[in-house]
Scaffold this motif. Structure first.
Motif, mmCIF file in Angstrom:
data_model
loop_
_atom_site.group_PDB
_atom_site.id
_atom_site.type_symbol
_atom_site.label_atom_id
_atom_site.label_comp_id
_atom_site.label_asym_id
_atom_site.label_seq_id
_atom_site.Cartn_x
_atom_site.Cartn_y
_atom_site.Cartn_z
ATOM 1 N N LEU A 1 -22.209 21.983 -1.994
ATOM 2 C CA LEU A 1 -21.785 22.992 -2.880
ATOM 3 C C LEU A 1 -21.509 22.079 -4.478
ATOM 4 O O LEU A 1 -20.980 21.242 -4.589
ATOM 5 N N THR A 2 -21.955 22.763 -5.298
ATOM 6 C CA THR A 2 -21.847 22.265 -6.852
ATOM 7 C C THR A 2 -23.136 21.403 -7.158
ATOM 8 O O THR A 2 -23.336 20.981 -8.341
ATOM 9 N N GLN A 3 -23.672 20.851 -6.031
ATOM 10 C CA GLN A 3 -24.821 19.853 -6.461
ATOM 11 C C GLN A 3 -26.189 20.090 -5.588
ATOM 12 O O GLN A 3 -27.080 19.418 -5.608
ATOM 13 N N ASP A 4 -26.229 21.382 -5.413
ATOM 14 C CA ASP A 4 -27.415 22.005 -4.506
ATOM 15 C C ASP A 4 -28.718 21.819 -5.201
ATOM 16 O O ASP A 4 -28.709 22.313 -6.509
ATOM 17 N N GLY A 5 -29.675 21.200 -4.776
ATOM 18 C CA GLY A 5 -30.900 21.036 -5.504
ATOM 19 C C GLY A 5 -31.222 19.742 -6.612
ATOM 20 O O GLY A 5 -32.228 19.423 -6.992
ATOM 21 N N ARG A 6 -30.001 18.977 -6.633
ATOM 22 C CA ARG A 6 -30.135 17.784 -7.431
ATOM 23 C C ARG A 6 -30.789 16.607 -6.585
ATOM 24 O O ARG A 6 -30.690 16.751 -5.485
ATOM 25 N N SER A 7 -31.087 15.656 -7.318
ATOM 26 C CA SER A 7 -31.915 14.500 -6.764
ATOM 27 C C SER A 7 -30.759 13.779 -6.237
ATOM 28 O O SER A 7 -29.525 13.549 -6.549
ATOM 29 N N PRO A 8 -30.728 12.988 -4.809
ATOM 30 C CA PRO A 8 -29.909 12.399 -4.296
ATOM 31 C C PRO A 8 -29.376 11.012 -5.230
ATOM 32 O O PRO A 8 -28.236 10.804 -5.462
ATOM 33 N N SER A 9 -30.226 10.494 -6.078
ATOM 34 C CA SER A 9 -29.970 9.516 -6.913
ATOM 35 C C SER A 9 -28.874 9.723 -8.137
ATOM 36 O O SER A 9 -28.067 9.103 -8.271
ATOM 37 N N SER A 10 -29.218 10.915 -8.743
ATOM 38 C CA SER A 10 -28.636 11.347 -9.430
ATOM 39 C C SER A 10 -27.129 11.608 -9.421
ATOM 40 O O SER A 10 -26.023 11.340 -10.049
ATOM 41 N N ILE A 11 -26.846 12.360 -8.126
ATOM 42 C CA ILE A 11 -25.548 12.497 -7.260
ATOM 43 C C ILE A 11 -24.968 11.069 -7.343
ATOM 44 O O ILE A 11 -23.717 10.875 -7.957
ATOM 45 N N ALA A 12 -25.417 10.203 -6.852
ATOM 46 C CA ALA A 12 -24.775 8.700 -6.446
ATOM 47 C C ALA A 12 -24.661 8.268 -7.935
ATOM 48 O O ALA A 12 -23.537 7.449 -7.802
ATOM 49 N N GLU A 13 -25.411 8.144 -8.635
ATOM 50 C CA GLU A 13 -25.052 7.557 -10.000
ATOM 51 C C GLU A 13 -24.020 8.173 -10.737
ATOM 52 O O GLU A 13 -23.210 7.252 -11.327
ATOM 53 N N GLU A 14 -23.948 9.661 -10.800
ATOM 54 C CA GLU A 14 -22.566 10.042 -11.259
ATOM 55 C C GLU A 14 -21.535 9.784 -10.630
ATOM 56 O O GLU A 14 -20.390 9.604 -11.452
ATOM 57 N N ALA A 15 -21.657 9.795 -9.378
ATOM 58 C CA ALA A 15 -20.252 9.591 -8.668
ATOM 59 C C ALA A 15 -20.044 7.940 -8.968
ATOM 60 O O ALA A 15 -18.621 7.673 -9.107
ATOM 61 N N ARG A 16 -20.715 7.132 -8.973
ATOM 62 C CA ARG A 16 -20.316 5.756 -9.177
ATOM 63 C C ARG A 16 -19.864 5.384 -10.745
ATOM 64 O O ARG A 16 -18.916 5.043 -10.811
ATOM 65 N N ALA A 17 -20.482 6.247 -11.651
ATOM 66 C CA ALA A 17 -19.970 6.423 -13.110
ATOM 67 C C ALA A 17 -18.501 6.601 -13.132
ATOM 68 O O ALA A 17 -17.512 6.011 -13.836
ATOM 69 N N GLN A 18 -17.992 7.854 -12.239
ATOM 70 C CA GLN A 18 -16.885 8.339 -12.258
ATOM 71 C C GLN A 18 -15.860 7.265 -11.666
ATOM 72 O O GLN A 18 -14.816 6.935 -12.349
ATOM 73 N N VAL A 19 -16.221 6.920 -10.508
ATOM 74 C CA VAL A 19 -15.495 5.719 -9.574
ATOM 75 C C VAL A 19 -14.842 4.640 -10.773
ATOM 76 O O VAL A 19 -13.883 4.053 -10.781
ATOM 77 N N GLU A 20 -16.347 4.122 -11.456
ATOM 78 C CA GLU A 20 -16.113 2.884 -12.378
ATOM 79 C C GLU A 20 -15.110 3.073 -13.488
ATOM 80 O O GLU A 20 -14.901 1.814 -14.030
ATOM 81 N N LYS A 21 -14.882 4.306 -13.619
ATOM 82 C CA LYS A 21 -13.962 4.409 -14.912
ATOM 83 C C LYS A 21 -12.601 3.928 -14.563
ATOM 84 O O LYS A 21 -11.738 3.640 -15.700
ATOM 85 N N TYR A 22 -12.292 3.689 -13.403
ATOM 86 C CA TYR A 22 -10.928 3.372 -13.023
ATOM 87 C C TYR A 22 -10.911 1.689 -13.029
ATOM 88 O O TYR A 22 -11.480 1.198 -12.481
ATOM 89 N N SER A 23 -9.746 1.414 -13.770
ATOM 90 C CA SER A 23 -9.762 -0.485 -14.116
ATOM 91 C C SER A 23 -9.376 -0.986 -12.900
ATOM 92 O O SER A 23 -9.683 -2.355 -12.896
ATOM 93 N N THR A 24 -8.950 -0.510 -11.622
ATOM 94 C CA THR A 24 -8.891 -1.339 -10.657
ATOM 95 C C THR A 24 -10.015 -1.432 -9.753
ATOM 96 O O THR A 24 -9.908 -2.023 -8.494
ATOM 97 N N VAL A 25 -11.087 -0.921 -10.087
ATOM 98 C CA VAL A 25 -12.347 -0.858 -9.102
ATOM 99 C C VAL A 25 -13.239 -1.813 -9.477
ATOM 100 O O VAL A 25 -13.516 -1.994 -11.083
ATOM 101 N N SER A 26 -13.897 -2.740 -8.578
ATOM 102 C CA SER A 26 -14.740 -3.595 -8.940
ATOM 103 C C SER A 26 -15.971 -3.455 -8.252
ATOM 104 O O SER A 26 -15.874 -2.719 -6.995
ATOM 105 N N TRP A 27 -17.236 -3.971 -8.442
ATOM 106 C CA TRP A 27 -18.424 -3.580 -7.829
ATOM 107 C C TRP A 27 -19.146 -5.021 -7.702
ATOM 108 O O TRP A 27 -19.066 -5.593 -8.558
#
Length: 295
Positions: A48-74
């Motif tokens: 839901l809300t992501q139907d038809g998107r490329s898998p990589s774009s979903i993952a990239e947006e998710a990572r960008a959202q998570v990395e906005k938090y200062s206590t997250v390292s990658w």
């Protein structure tokens, strides 16, 4: 380096597990080798809300959202070992030795395809495993099911909702194993049975038989056998479910494994695969892991 939680796997389940921990301002590290299970697929559906998107774009947006938090390292690296260290864990990834209070395993799995020439090259393009993800786009056309075992009968009975279905036994199911009850079910669903051996797949999705004849289908579905991606998962002493569908880490309903302080989520804990289910799995795991740091 020391973290409260190390998440091994930075795809949908791992990123989803990271979010509640990040919002609780916990020090977390995501270690990812960059090998999403659905990296071969062109589009993601049934989320839901992501139907038809490329898998990589979903993952990239998710990572960008998570990395906005200062206590997250990658850390972009492959984990080669995880060892118990008193009441904590030591994660070895490349040259890095990382200490963690809790571990979340979200590594996904690898798919073993039947050894048919041309199958792997078309995986995620015209060869699929999930009708909910890819069936609709076949527009009620011609659909094939490539048997990889008796469990493929379940797939064959489902697929007529998405098109005219042919079950290719391909020597993986013996006709003697098809009793009257299952034959009646297949007949009721108007599933055709093809007993000829397949030589290869050509073109978009042309099934070529060993006798030289061919049959064109719009898409071919196959149930893969899923395998765990790393030996260290077994070395930790985790309980593993193993059956004809493959392997999965056994967890409680709250995603706890049998090893204290180790959690698992996503495709590594179940047969089949779904971005939506992996995200839900991860969200629960992150919350449970956070609470375990307190209580």
């Amino acid at each position: 380096m020391k973290y409260e939680v190390v998440i091994i796997g930075g795809s949908y389940a791992g990123l989803s597990a990271a979010l509640p921990l990040a919002r609780a301002r916990r020090q977390i590290l995501i270690v990812d080798a960059g090998q999403r299970r659905n990296r071969f697929a062109e589009h993601s559906h049934n989320f839901l809300t992501q139907d038809g998107r490329s898998p990589s774009s979903i993952a990239e947006e998710a990572r960008a959202q998570v990395e906005k938090y200062s206590t997250v390292s990658w850390l972009f690296e492959t984990v080669t070992d995880v060892k118990a260290l008193d009441d904590q864990y030591l994660v070895i990834a490349g040259e890095q030795h990382i200490q963690a209070e809790k571990i979340i395993i979200a590594t996904g799995v690898k798919d073993e395809l039947p050894p048919v020439e041309g199958l792997a090259e078309r995986w995620g393009k015209s060869i699929y495993h999930c009708p909910y993800c890819d069936g609709y786009e076949l527009n009620l056309g011609e659909i094939g099911v490539l048997a990889s075992g008796m469990h493929s009968l379940h797939q064959a009975l489902m697929l007529p909702d998405w098109g005219n279905t042919t079950l290719f036994l391909n020597d993986k199911i013996n006709t003697n194993e098809l009793d009257d009850e299952i034959l009646a079910k297949l007949s009721k669903r108007q599933v055709l049975i093809e007993t000829r051996k397949i030589s290869r797949i050509e073109g978009h999705c042309d099934v070529v038989f060993t006798d030289g004849e061919r049959m064109t289908v719009n898409g071919l579905f196959v149930a893969t056998v899923t395998r765990l991606q790393a030996n260290w998962i077994r070395d930790l002493g985790l309980e593993i479910d193993s059956n004809e569908y493959g392997e999965a880490i056994k967890t409680s309903p709250t995603k706890e494994t049998n090893v204290k302080g180790v959690y698992a989520c996503g495709d590594v804990t179940r047969s089949g695969g779904s971005v939506a289910l992996s995200v839900g799995d991860g969200a629960m795991t992150g919350i449970v892991a956070h609470k375990s740091l307190i209580f």
